[in-house]
Write a protein that holds these residues in place. Sequence first.
Motif, PDB file in Angstrom:
ATOM      1  N   PHE A  34       1.650  -0.146  -1.164  1.00  0.00           N
ATOM      2  CA  PHE A  34       1.278  -0.683   0.144  1.00  0.00           C
ATOM      3  C   PHE A  34      -0.177  -1.105   0.088  1.00  0.00           C
ATOM      4  CE2 PHE A  34       4.846   1.968   1.508  1.00  0.00           C
ATOM      5  CZ  PHE A  34       5.520   1.074   2.316  1.00  0.00           C
ATOM      6  N   CYS A  35      -0.477  -2.222   0.712  1.00  0.00           N
ATOM      7  CA  CYS A  35      -1.864  -2.666   0.807  1.00  0.00           C
ATOM      8  C   CYS A  35      -2.634  -1.681   1.681  1.00  0.00           C
ATOM      9  CB  CYS A  35      -1.908  -4.069   1.416  1.00  0.00           C
ATOM     10  SG  CYS A  35      -3.573  -4.674   1.720  1.00  0.00           S
ATOM     11  N   PRO A  36      -3.838  -1.291   1.277  1.00  0.00           N
ATOM     12  CA  PRO A  36      -4.605  -0.364   2.103  1.00  0.00           C
ATOM     13  C   PRO A  36      -4.906  -0.911   3.501  1.00  0.00           C
ATOM     14  CG  PRO A  36      -5.778  -0.878   0.053  1.00  0.00           C
ATOM     15  CD  PRO A  36      -4.496  -1.612   0.027  1.00  0.00           C
ATOM     16  N   LEU A  37      -5.039  -2.222   3.623  1.00  0.00           N
ATOM     17  CA  LEU A  37      -5.272  -2.796   4.951  1.00  0.00           C
ATOM     18  C   LEU A  37      -4.029  -2.693   5.824  1.00  0.00           C
ATOM     19  CD1 LEU A  37      -7.370  -5.931   3.997  1.00  0.00           C
ATOM     20  CD2 LEU A  37      -8.164  -3.758   4.917  1.00  0.00           C
ATOM     21  N   THR A  38      -2.847  -2.767   5.227  1.00  0.00           N
ATOM     22  CA  THR A  38      -1.611  -2.585   5.980  1.00  0.00           C
ATOM     23  C   THR A  38      -1.514  -1.157   6.489  1.00  0.00           C
ATOM     24  OG1 THR A  38      -0.484  -4.276   4.689  1.00  0.00           O
ATOM     25  CG2 THR A  38       0.910  -2.722   5.862  1.00  0.00           C
ATOM     26  N   ILE A  39      -1.887  -0.199   5.655  1.00  0.00           N
ATOM     27  CA  ILE A  39      -1.879   1.203   6.076  1.00  0.00           C
ATOM     28  C   ILE A  39      -2.827   1.400   7.254  1.00  0.00           C
ATOM     29  CG2 ILE A  39      -2.429   3.552   5.354  1.00  0.00           C
ATOM     30  CD1 ILE A  39      -1.562   2.680   2.496  1.00  0.00           C
ATOM     31  N   LEU A  40      -3.991   0.790   7.181  1.00  0.00           N
ATOM     32  CA  LEU A  40      -4.951   0.873   8.279  1.00  0.00           C
ATOM     33  C   LEU A  40      -4.419   0.195   9.533  1.00  0.00           C
ATOM     34  CD1 LEU A  40      -7.880   1.669   9.110  1.00  0.00           C
ATOM     35  CD2 LEU A  40      -8.562  -0.606   8.366  1.00  0.00           C
ATOM     36  N   ALA A  41      -3.794  -0.966   9.388  1.00  0.00           N
ATOM     37  CA  ALA A  41      -3.281  -1.705  10.540  1.00  0.00           C
ATOM     38  C   ALA A  41      -2.120  -0.974  11.208  1.00  0.00           C
ATOM     39  CB  ALA A  41      -2.833  -3.103  10.102  1.00  0.00           C
TER      40      ALA A  41
END
Length: 85
Positions: A34-41
């Motif tokens: 998973f993209c770390p930005l997706t996890i944050l979003a």
Amino acid sequence: MLYAVVADKLDKWLWIGYGLIIMEGITLLVFKFFCPLTILARKYSNSTKDNFDIYLPNWLAKYTKLIYSGIVAIILLIIIYRLLD
């Protein structure tokens, strides 16, 4: 990168591109694909759809990793052909 291998311009920018792709692959391995930005979003959204954080149709967002991995594989095959030729 595809243009570089088709036009036979195997210069430093092609190898920089491969370096960035390798770094992205390592990042995806660390974050369990998973993209770390997706996890944050995901913290700020209740949506479970694949396209909740990008402006792509859901059917396309679902397969982006597969599509881009295929393109990179094709580029790699062409590079191998160019280097062995």
